[in-house]
Motif scaffolding. Sequence first.
Motif, PDB file in Angstrom:
ATOM      1  N   THR A   3       0.826  -1.203   0.000  1.00 34.01           N
ATOM      2  CA  THR A   3       0.000   0.000   0.000  1.00 34.01           C
ATOM      3  C   THR A   3       0.859   1.250   0.000  1.00 34.01           C
ATOM      4  OG1 THR A   3      -1.751  -1.170   1.169  1.00 34.01           O
ATOM      5  CG2 THR A   3      -1.834   1.229   1.192  1.00 34.01           C
ATOM      6  N   LYS A   4       1.944   1.233   0.786  1.00 33.78           N
ATOM      7  CA  LYS A   4       2.843   2.382   0.847  1.00 33.78           C
ATOM      8  C   LYS A   4       3.555   2.598  -0.476  1.00 33.78           C
ATOM      9  CE  LYS A   4       6.754   4.266   3.408  1.00 33.78           C
ATOM     10  NZ  LYS A   4       7.722   4.056   4.490  1.00 33.78           N
ATOM     11  N   LEU A   5       4.010   1.516  -1.096  1.00 38.95           N
ATOM     12  CA  LEU A   5       4.713   1.637  -2.357  1.00 38.95           C
ATOM     13  C   LEU A   5       3.797   2.124  -3.464  1.00 38.95           C
ATOM     14  CD1 LEU A   5       6.954  -1.573  -2.289  1.00 38.95           C
ATOM     15  CD2 LEU A   5       7.598   0.781  -1.754  1.00 38.95           C
ATOM     16  N   ALA A   6       2.520   1.853  -3.373  1.00 43.02           N
ATOM     17  CA  ALA A   6       1.577   2.257  -4.417  1.00 43.02           C
ATOM     18  C   ALA A   6       1.178   3.711  -4.302  1.00 43.02           C
ATOM     19  CB  ALA A   6       0.336   1.376  -4.359  1.00 43.02           C
ATOM     20  N   HIS A  58       0.322  10.612  -7.997  1.00 45.25           N
ATOM     21  CA  HIS A  58      -0.986  11.197  -8.351  1.00 45.25           C
ATOM     22  C   HIS A  58      -1.142  12.607  -7.782  1.00 45.25           C
ATOM     23  CE1 HIS A  58      -1.707   7.081  -9.499  1.00 45.25           C
ATOM     24  NE2 HIS A  58      -1.667   6.681  -8.233  1.00 45.25           N
ATOM     25  N   GLN A  59      -0.035  13.278  -7.562  1.00 45.21           N
ATOM     26  CA  GLN A  59      -0.056  14.660  -7.112  1.00 45.21           C
ATOM     27  C   GLN A  59       1.022  15.442  -7.852  1.00 45.21           C
ATOM     28  OE1 GLN A  59      -0.041  15.338  -2.871  1.00 45.21           O
ATOM     29  NE2 GLN A  59      -1.049  13.380  -2.431  1.00 45.21           N
ATOM     30  N   GLU A  77      11.821   2.706  -5.190  1.00 42.64           N
ATOM     31  CA  GLU A  77      10.647   1.839  -5.199  1.00 42.64           C
ATOM     32  C   GLU A  77       9.402   2.655  -5.542  1.00 42.64           C
ATOM     33  OE1 GLU A  77      10.732   0.325  -1.251  1.00 42.64           O
ATOM     34  OE2 GLU A  77      12.166  -1.264  -1.718  1.00 42.64           O
ATOM     35  N   GLY A  78       8.454   2.004  -6.184  1.00 47.94           N
ATOM     36  CA  GLY A  78       7.206   2.662  -6.550  1.00 47.94           C
ATOM     37  C   GLY A  78       7.330   3.612  -7.726  1.00 47.94           C
ATOM     38  N   LEU A  79       8.342   3.419  -8.554  1.00 47.62           N
ATOM     39  CA  LEU A  79       8.590   4.338  -9.657  1.00 47.62           C
ATOM     40  C   LEU A  79       7.868   3.854 -10.916  1.00 47.62           C
ATOM     41  CD1 LEU A  79      10.154   6.821 -10.712  1.00 47.62           C
ATOM     42  CD2 LEU A  79      12.025   5.265 -11.287  1.00 47.62           C
ATOM     43  N   PRO A  80       6.925   4.648 -11.462  1.00 46.00           N
ATOM     44  CA  PRO A  80       6.239   4.265 -12.704  1.00 46.00           C
ATOM     45  C   PRO A  80       7.072   4.663 -13.912  1.00 46.00           C
ATOM     46  CG  PRO A  80       5.314   6.294 -11.883  1.00 46.00           C
ATOM     47  CD  PRO A  80       6.367   5.871 -10.883  1.00 46.00           C
ATOM     48  N   PRO A  81       6.676   4.243 -15.134  1.00 48.18           N
ATOM     49  CA  PRO A  81       7.364   4.725 -16.338  1.00 48.18           C
ATOM     50  C   PRO A  81       7.346   6.241 -16.382  1.00 48.18           C
ATOM     51  CG  PRO A  81       5.920   2.899 -16.884  1.00 48.18           C
ATOM     52  CD  PRO A  81       5.642   3.241 -15.458  1.00 48.18           C
ATOM     53  N   ALA A  82       8.453   6.843 -16.822  1.00 42.51           N
ATOM     54  CA  ALA A  82       8.618   8.290 -16.712  1.00 42.51           C
ATOM     55  C   ALA A  82       8.783   8.934 -18.081  1.00 42.51           C
ATOM     56  CB  ALA A  82       9.837   8.613 -15.844  1.00 42.51           C
TER      57      ALA A  82
END
Length: 268
Positions: free
Chosen positions: A13-16, A39-40, A92-97
């Motif tokens: 949950t934290k990583l997401a 998401h911010q 950690e928790g890094l989406p495509p950039a």
Amino acid sequence: MNVKSKSNSRIRTKLATCISVQGARHHNLKNVNVSIPLHQLTVVTGLSGSGKSTLAFDTLYAEGQRRYVETFSPYTRQFLERMDKPAVDRIEGLPPAIAIQQRNSVKTSRSTVGTMTEIADHLKVLMPKISTLFCPKCDREIRPHSVVEIIAGIQKRGNGPWLVGFSVTVPESMKVELVLDELRSQGFHRLLHLQKVLRLDESIPESLKRERSVWVILDRVSVTDRVRFKESVERGLEFGKGVVLFREATELREEREIRYLNRWYCPD
């Protein structure tokens, strides 16, 4: 087992919900640990040389782009930009950039946001379709009129008979007599001057010789004669360079004059 499962759920949950950076030491970063919410909108600020670009572009973007490229096949990867792995212990928790490069594309001092983003080009096409043009002096709406609209507008004022004509400007370096001779050679025989109809084959009054504009009469016609009236309007627009003039044959006062245009400028 239940406790361990619950703990793993909390970690996921934290990583997401955030990007966790541990031990970033790329370039001038000194073991930076930071959590950035997903998401911010997050703004990285600081003094010049404090490592803002290094964190945003050389660390986060580089690692996100590198991980995304690694998901493609070796054949596809050879056509994509490859970036070096940043000096960092863990992200950690890094989406495509993706990254938008900042550059100064202002080429002249007249460049604006509209010209640089090409919004101005779209507005040039849009505004003539949705806008209404008004004269800055008399505040009248300006729009071209078709021959059909002109005839309908005159008909609302009465059937006539009407004097249909156009105006000719006399250049400063030319005498009125020369302009009248040219009009006579083109087949025009009547003028309107001081609320009177003058014939070009008669003597010219002295007051007309001082005029800088000549009101040429094309025809004296009623709106009920539709074919002839239409031809007169078309000829008036042609010889008047887009402006046709009307006066009631029984009321020749200048303030009673009616003007119509088929071009984008004020009739007055």
